[in-house]
Design an enzyme around this catalytic site. Structure first.
Site, mmCIF file in Angstrom:
data_model
loop_
_atom_site.group_PDB
_atom_site.id
_atom_site.type_symbol
_atom_site.label_atom_id
_atom_site.label_comp_id
_atom_site.label_asym_id
_atom_site.label_seq_id
_atom_site.Cartn_x
_atom_site.Cartn_y
_atom_site.Cartn_z
ATOM 1 N N TYR A 53 -1.130 -17.031 11.722
ATOM 2 C CA TYR A 53 -1.431 -17.170 10.289
ATOM 3 C C TYR A 53 -2.660 -18.058 10.080
ATOM 4 O O TYR A 53 -2.855 -19.070 10.758
ATOM 5 C CB TYR A 53 -0.240 -17.751 9.533
ATOM 6 C CG TYR A 53 0.954 -16.830 9.431
ATOM 7 C CD1 TYR A 53 0.875 -15.485 9.808
ATOM 8 C CD2 TYR A 53 2.171 -17.298 8.963
ATOM 9 C CE1 TYR A 53 1.979 -14.651 9.722
ATOM 10 C CE2 TYR A 53 3.282 -16.466 8.857
ATOM 11 C CZ TYR A 53 3.181 -15.146 9.250
ATOM 12 O OH TYR A 53 4.276 -14.312 9.159
ATOM 13 N N SER A 216 8.721 -9.673 3.118
ATOM 14 C CA SER A 216 8.241 -8.838 2.010
ATOM 15 C C SER A 216 9.388 -8.404 1.093
ATOM 16 O O SER A 216 9.569 -7.214 0.826
ATOM 17 C CB SER A 216 7.493 -7.605 2.531
ATOM 18 O OG SER A 216 6.725 -6.994 1.505
ATOM 19 N N LEU A 218 9.633 -8.490 -1.997
ATOM 20 C CA LEU A 218 9.138 -7.804 -3.197
ATOM 21 C C LEU A 218 8.275 -6.600 -2.841
ATOM 22 O O LEU A 218 7.638 -6.005 -3.706
ATOM 23 C CB LEU A 218 8.344 -8.772 -4.090
ATOM 24 C CG LEU A 218 9.066 -10.045 -4.548
ATOM 25 C CD1 LEU A 218 8.228 -10.791 -5.566
ATOM 26 C CD2 LEU A 218 10.443 -9.729 -5.103
ATOM 27 N N GLY A 220 5.424 -6.227 -1.174
ATOM 28 C CA GLY A 220 4.007 -6.369 -1.505
ATOM 29 C C GLY A 220 3.736 -6.472 -2.989
ATOM 30 O O GLY A 220 2.635 -6.142 -3.458
ATOM 31 N N GLY A 221 4.721 -6.933 -3.767
ATOM 32 C CA GLY A 221 4.565 -7.068 -5.210
ATOM 33 C C GLY A 221 5.107 -5.905 -6.003
ATOM 34 O O GLY A 221 5.215 -5.966 -7.229
ATOM 35 N N LEU A 222 5.478 -4.826 -5.322
ATOM 36 C CA LEU A 222 5.932 -3.612 -5.995
ATOM 37 C C LEU A 222 7.182 -3.869 -6.829
ATOM 38 O O LEU A 222 7.381 -3.236 -7.874
ATOM 39 C CB LEU A 222 6.207 -2.532 -4.954
ATOM 40 C CG LEU A 222 6.289 -1.081 -5.441
ATOM 41 C CD1 LEU A 222 4.948 -0.611 -5.971
ATOM 42 C CD2 LEU A 222 6.759 -0.172 -4.315
ATOM 43 N N GLY A 224 8.027 -6.770 -8.199
ATOM 44 C CA GLY A 224 7.859 -7.994 -8.974
ATOM 45 C C GLY A 224 7.407 -7.776 -10.403
ATOM 46 O O GLY A 224 6.817 -8.677 -11.013
ATOM 47 N N GLY A 225 7.682 -6.585 -10.954
ATOM 48 C CA GLY A 225 7.260 -6.297 -12.326
ATOM 49 C C GLY A 225 5.821 -5.844 -12.409
ATOM 50 O O GLY A 225 5.115 -6.116 -13.383
#
Length: 330
Positions: A53, A216, A218, A220-222, A224-225
């Site tokens: 990372y 992951s 969420l 990749g954000g999918l 998360g609204g």
């Protein structure tokens, strides 16, 4: 904060795992330290990172940020269950690795542990995870290296990441034959929209007493609204979420998901995390906040109770594969 045992171990960890992948690339050191302080104050004691990372020219930078935070004292290191990973090529992106400077040979495991300990400014790693399978290194060699490090007190437990079910079984059967403890955790891609882990990985983890640490959560954000944020002119959708939404069927499912939760007055990201906390064998999902506000939202998921009716509605939108092996065998 609520706590649970990590798999079959006596180790007690928080139901949320603090992911640190954004520390360095997206969150500067001062803000990263503030997020870690806030997580610790909220009772999160399980921190996850990896030697790679920092990415690009800065691989290892995230471990350095955590190490500098530990060095500030105040009992920070003693309060944290620290997990990091080994496997990756640590050369700059595009540069070939020097022989034996990646994967899971005994040579690279030894070298990588020492490098991580220096960056993290600590004398031991609580959970040392194999970031991927190494098809060329036998588990006999891997466990020999791990057992030496355990005897030296440099690591306490070993875990896996991105392992298929058969490799979890192979790893632990080899450890059992050699008289070792084996893997205690598996970190895998698992969330409402991506449930393939239920086919083999989760059953194997439960059979061998591994705690499951979903990454992951969420997607990749999918989850998360994302559509509401799009409509409100918020942060532009990108990466995995943008690619998925290009598929009309996926977009329709996400719209149905957001509409359902809007009807119940619930935040999509918090529900996605709370759903994972209801899944058998799940220790705690990895949350990777870029800001303190994102951490606050994630913390609310721990106390969010999902009704059976709501969970059934979520299954209707995102159906899992079903029980294994019936789902694919009959």
């Amino acid at each position: 904060m609520k706590y649970t045992q990590l798999g079959r171990t006596g180790l007690k960890v928080s139901r949320l795992t603090l992911g640190t992948m954004n520390f360095g690339p997206q969150t500067d050191e001062a803000d990263s330290h503030a997020i870690m302080d806030a997580a610790l104050n909220a009772g999160i004691n399980f921190f996850d990172t990896a030697n790679v990372y920092g990415w690009g020219e800065n691989k290892g930078r995230t471990e350095e940020i955590i190490g500098n935070w530990f060095a500030r004292g105040g009992g920070r290191r003693d309060k944290v269950v620290l997990a990091t990973k080994v496997y990756a090529n640590m050369a700059a992106d595009g540069a070939p690795p020097w022989p034996n400077h990646d994967l899971l040979s005994a040579v690279n495991i030894r070298r990588s542990v020492e490098a991580s300990l220096r960056r993290l400014q600590t004398d031991h790693i609580d959970v040392y995870q194999f970031h991927h399978i190494d098809r060329n290194t036998p588990f006999e060699e891997i466990w020999q290296a791990i057992d030496v490090l355990v005897r030296q007190g440099k690591i306490l437990y070993a875990g896996s990441s991105n392992f298929p079910g058969y490799k979890i079984a192979q790893a632990n059967e080899t450890a059992r034959r050699l008289g070792g403890y084996g893997l205690v955790s598996e970190q895998c891609l698992y969330n409402l929209a991506e449930r393939r882990a239920e086919m083999e990985v989760l059953p194997a983890a439960r059979e061998y007493g591994l705690g499951v640490i979903p990454w992951s959560p969420l997607h990749g954000g999918l989850l998360g609204g994302v559509l509401k944020k799009e409509a409100d002119g918020g942060r532009r959708t990108e990466g995995r979420a943008a690619e998925a939404l290009a598929d009309g069927a996926v977009r329709a499912r996400i719209q149905a998901y957001e509409d359902l939760l809007d009807k119940h007055g619930l935040a999509p990201g918090e529900v996605a995390l709370a759903w994972l906390l209801t899944r058998p064998g799940v220790t705690g999902p990895i949350v990777g906040p870029r800001t303190a506000e994102q951490l606050t939202s994630a913390l609310r998921a721990v106390d969010l109770d999902l009704t059976a009716e709501l969970r059934a509605s979520l299954d209707d939108i995102f159906p899992g594969p079903g029980p294994s092996p019936e789902a694919f065998a009959w």
